[in-house]
Design a protein around this motif. Structure first.
Motif, PDB file in Angstrom:
ATOM      1  N   PRO A  71      -1.072  -8.513   0.151  1.00 32.97           N
ATOM      2  CA  PRO A  71       0.108  -7.932  -0.503  1.00 32.97           C
ATOM      3  C   PRO A  71       0.020  -6.406  -0.518  1.00 32.97           C
ATOM      4  N   SER A  72       1.159  -5.750  -0.342  1.00 33.20           N
ATOM      5  CA  SER A  72       1.164  -4.293  -0.327  1.00 33.20           C
ATOM      6  C   SER A  72       0.723  -3.701  -1.655  1.00 33.20           C
ATOM      7  N   SER A  73       0.886  -4.465  -2.715  1.00 36.46           N
ATOM      8  CA  SER A  73       0.498  -3.957  -4.037  1.00 36.46           C
ATOM      9  C   SER A  73      -1.009  -3.777  -4.153  1.00 36.46           C
ATOM     10  N   THR A  74      -1.780  -4.497  -3.316  1.00 39.56           N
ATOM     11  CA  THR A  74      -3.237  -4.392  -3.380  1.00 39.56           C
ATOM     12  C   THR A  74      -3.784  -3.333  -2.430  1.00 39.56           C
ATOM     13  N   ALA A  75      -2.930  -2.752  -1.588  1.00 47.60           N
ATOM     14  CA  ALA A  75      -3.378  -1.782  -0.591  1.00 47.60           C
ATOM     15  C   ALA A  75      -3.362  -0.372  -1.175  1.00 47.60           C
ATOM     16  N   ALA A  76      -4.385   0.387  -0.859  1.00 51.46           N
ATOM     17  CA  ALA A  76      -4.452   1.778  -1.302  1.00 51.46           C
ATOM     18  C   ALA A  76      -3.624   2.660  -0.382  1.00 51.46           C
ATOM     19  N   MET A  77      -3.215   3.811  -0.868  1.00 46.79           N
ATOM     20  CA  MET A  77      -2.457   4.758  -0.065  1.00 46.79           C
ATOM     21  C   MET A  77      -3.312   5.223   1.109  1.00 46.79           C
ATOM     22  N   PRO A  78      -2.768   5.192   2.339  1.00 45.32           N
ATOM     23  CA  PRO A  78      -3.570   5.615   3.501  1.00 45.32           C
ATOM     24  C   PRO A  78      -4.055   7.059   3.360  1.00 45.32           C
ATOM     25  N   GLU A  79      -5.338   7.259   3.449  1.00 49.04           N
ATOM     26  CA  GLU A  79      -5.940   8.580   3.386  1.00 49.04           C
ATOM     27  C   GLU A  79      -7.050   8.675   4.419  1.00 49.04           C
ATOM     28  N   MET A  80      -7.251   9.868   4.949  1.00 48.90           N
ATOM     29  CA  MET A  80      -8.303  10.071   5.930  1.00 48.90           C
ATOM     30  C   MET A  80      -9.661  10.110   5.243  1.00 48.90           C
TER      31      MET A  80
END
Length: 516
Positions: free
Chosen positions: A78-87
Motif C-alpha cells: 500500500p502507498s500509505s506504507t511507502a516512504a517518500m522517495p529520497e536519495m
C-alpha cells in the motif's frame, strides 16, 4: 470449382489466357472484368461447442478477476506504507560513491559515471572506441564472454554514452536482476576483452557513423573545437576512420588504468533499495583501486573563439552552421539557471514542425527567424556546459549561398537581448518550459540515475528539483539582459559543415560586424 467447368488451378475470379503474337508465353489478366466471381462456402465438420451464458460469464471472471494475484507478479505494498522517495548515499573504501533512490517500481535502472572523457585522453578516438566496444566481449579469467548475450539473457538493455568530460554506462533491468546487472556494468567498464576482431568491428562502426551522423551533432562538435582551440575541451570527440584504426588495445587499457579509479566513479540506481545496491557494489567494484591524488581534476580550458569549416556530404543539401559564445560552468549557479532560461527563450527547431503552444512555436527563433526567413531550414538554441566553462549558441541550416546572411541573423537575435527586455509573458513561458523539462525528464529512471551521478560528482550533493524550480522563478528580465551581454563580451565561435562551405565568411569579416 463447382459448375465452373475449368481446372481447379484457375483463380476464383477467373483468368483470361491468350497467346501473344510472336511469343511463346501466355498473357495473364487478373481479374477478368467480364467474368463473375464464383463464391463457395464450406462448413467445418466439427461442431463448435456452445457455452451457456453462465459458463461464459464464469470464464471471464476467472480470467480477469481483479481480486486475485496473477502468477509471477509481486504483491504491491500500500502507498500509505511507502516512504517518500529520497536519495541515499554511501562510499566504498576506495572512494567510489554509491547512491540510490527508491521509487517502488518493478523495473530498475543502474548507472555508472566515470569523470573523464575525450578531453582527458592522450590518444584521439580512445573514448569514442570505448563507447563502441563496451557491449562486446569481456574477460572472465582467461575466457572471453559475449556481453551482448549476457544482457539478452537478463532481458536487459545496455547503453553507453560518452562526452568530453564523462563516460556513462546504463543498464535497464527487472528489479530482481539488479545484482547481476551491476556485475555486467563492472565487466563492461573494467574488464573488456578488446580482441583484434572487435577493434576492427569498432573501426567499421566509426565509418558507418561518419556517413550517417546527424548534421547538428557534427556542427556542435566542431563549434566546441573552435571555442576551445588548443585546449582540452577543444579536442575532436568523434574518431575519424583513420584515427579509429590507429587506436590499439594498449591505448584503451591505459586510459582505463588512469581514470577508472574509485574517486572518479559514481554508481547510482533508480527503483532499488540501498542495501542491495551497496552489497552488489562492494562485490563488483570493491577491488577498483583508489586514485593517489583523489578525484581527477581537469585543467581549465581557456575560451578562444574562432572559425572551423569541414567539407562533408550531408544527408541534406544544406550547410549546417553553429554560432556560439562563452557562457558559464556548472558552478556558477545563478548564471547557469539564467542561461537555461535564455536557451529556452530562444527555442527554435526545424522549418517544419507539428508543434504548437508549449512546443516552441512561440519562441524567439520561430517568431523572429523561421517565420520571417523562409530560406532558413532550421534554427535552434543549444547550451553545452562543463565544470568551469561552457557555450551557448544557435545552430541552423540553409543553402550555401545564404550562409553569411544566416550567421548575421543569429548574432542579431542574441544582440537584441542585450538592450531590449523580454516581455513578462515570454519570460514566464520560458521559465515554465525549463521547469517542465526538468520535472518530466526526471520521470525517466535513466535520467534520474544520470542526475544523481552528475550532481554528486560535480557538487558532492544533490539539489532538490523543488529548489531548482523556486530559483528559476527568481530569474528576471535584467538577468536575461546581463546574460546576453556576458555572451557577446566574448569573441564568437563559428562552425560550418557541408558539401560547399566556400560561402562561409572569414572570421575577420564576422569580427568586423562587432566593431560597427
Amino acid at each position: 470449382l463447382r459448375g465452373a467447368g475449368r481446372s481447379v488451378l484457375a483463380p476464383v475470379a477467373g483468368t483470361r489466357r491468350r497467346a501473344l503474337r510472336g511469343a511463346s508465353r501466355a498473357y495473364h489478366s487478373f481479374p477478368d472484368p467480364k467474368e463473375k466471381p464464383v463464391v463457395t462456402r464450406t462448413r467445418s465438420s466439427h461442431p463448435k461447442p456452445v457455452k451457456t451464458d453462465d459458463e461464459a460469464t464464469l470464464s471471464l471472471k476467472q480470467r480477469f478477476a481483479m481480486g486475485s494475484v496473477l502468477p509471477g507478479i509481486p504483491t504491491p505494498s500500500p502507498s500509505s506504507t511507502a516512504a517518500m522517495p529520497e536519495m541515499q548515499t554511501s562510499e566504498l573504501p576506495n572512494g567510489m560513491v554509491v547512491a540510490s533512490q527508491e521509487c517502488y517500481g518493478m523495473l530498475s535502472s543502474v548507472g555508472l559515471i566515470v569523470g573523464a572523457g575525450s578531453a582527458d585522453a592522450d590518444v584521439e578516438g580512445v573514448v569514442h572506441l570505448t563507447e563502441i566496444t563496451a557491449s562486446m566481449g569481456v574477460l572472465r579469467g582467461t575466457a572471453v564472454a559475449e556481453l551482448r548475450d549476457e544482457v539478452e539473457r537478463l532481458g536487459a538493455t545496455l547503453q553507453v554514452l560518452t562526452a568530453r568530460d564523462s563516460i556513462l554506462y546504463f543498464v535497464d533491468v527487472l528489479r530482481a536482476s539488479v545484482p547481476e546487472a551491476v556485475g555486467l556494468l563492472a565487466e563492461a567498464a573494467l574488464h573488456p576483452a578488446l580482441q583484434p576482431h572487435e577493434l576492427e568491428e569498432a573501426a567499421q562502426v566509426v565509418e558507418f557513423q561518419r556517413e550517417n551522423q546527424a548534421a547538428e551533432v557534427l556542427s556542435r562538435d566542431l563549434v566546441l573545437q573552435a571555442a576551445f582551440r588548443g585546449q582540452p575541451l577543444g579536442v575532436r570527440h568523434f574518431a575519424t576512420p583513420e584515427g579509429a584504426r590507429a587506436v590499439d588495445r594498449q591505448a584503451l587499457l591505459a586510459f582505463r588504468e588512469r581514470f577508472f579509479r574509485g574517486p572518479n566513479m559514481v554508481l547510482t540506481a533508480a527503483d532499488m533499495d540501498h542495501p542491495t545496491l551497496m552489497a552488489a557494489a562492494q562485490k563488483h567494484f570493491g577491488a577498483v583501486p583508489p586514485a593517489p591524488g583523489g578525484r581527477h581534476q581537469r585543467p581549465r580550458s581557456r575560451y578562444t573563439g574562432g572559425l572551423i569549416t569541414e567539407e562533408r556530404t550531408l544527408q541534406e543539401p544544406f550547410v549546417r552552421v553553429a554560432v556560439a559564445f562563452e557562457a558559464c560552468g556548472w558552478h556558477d549557479e545563478k548564471m547557469l539557471l539564467t542561461m537555461c532560461v535564455l536557451q529556452m527563450l530562444l527555442g527554435g527547431g526545424s522549418s517544419f514542425s507539428a508543434g504548437g503552444p508549449g512546443k516552441g512555436m512561440y519562441s524567439r527563433l520561430y517568431r523572429g527567424v523561421l517565420n520571417r526567413h523562409h530560406w532558413i531550414e532550421a534554427a535552434e538554441g543549444f547550451l553545452s556546459l562543463f565544470d568551469d566553462t561552457g557555450v551557448l549558441g544557435i545552430d541552423g541550416a540553409c543553402r550555401p549561398e545564404t550562409v553569411e546572411h544566416m550567421i548575421r541573423i543569429f548574432i542579431e537575435q542574441l544582440a537584441v537581448l542585450t538592450n531590449a527586455p523580454t516581455t513578462d509573458e515570454e519570460l514566464h513561458r520560458a521559465r515554465n518550459m525549463v521547469k517542465s523539462s526538468v520535472l518530466m525528464q526526471l520521470e525517466s529512471r535513466l535520467v534520474l540515475c544520470e542526475d544523481m551521478a552528475r550532481q554528486l560528482q560535480t557538487y558532492g550533493r544533490r539539489q532538490d528539483a523543488v529548489d531548482v524550480c523556486n530559483k528559476l522563478d527568481s530569474i528576471t528580465q535584467e538577468d536575461i539582459m546581463a546574460a546576453a551581454r556576458h555572451l557577446l563580451s566574448s569573441p564568437p565561435s563559428i562552425a560550418a559543415v557541408g558539401a560547399d562551405v566556400s560561402k562561409v565568411p572569414t572570421y575577420d569579416h564576422v569580427l568586423s560586424w562587432f566593431r560597427r
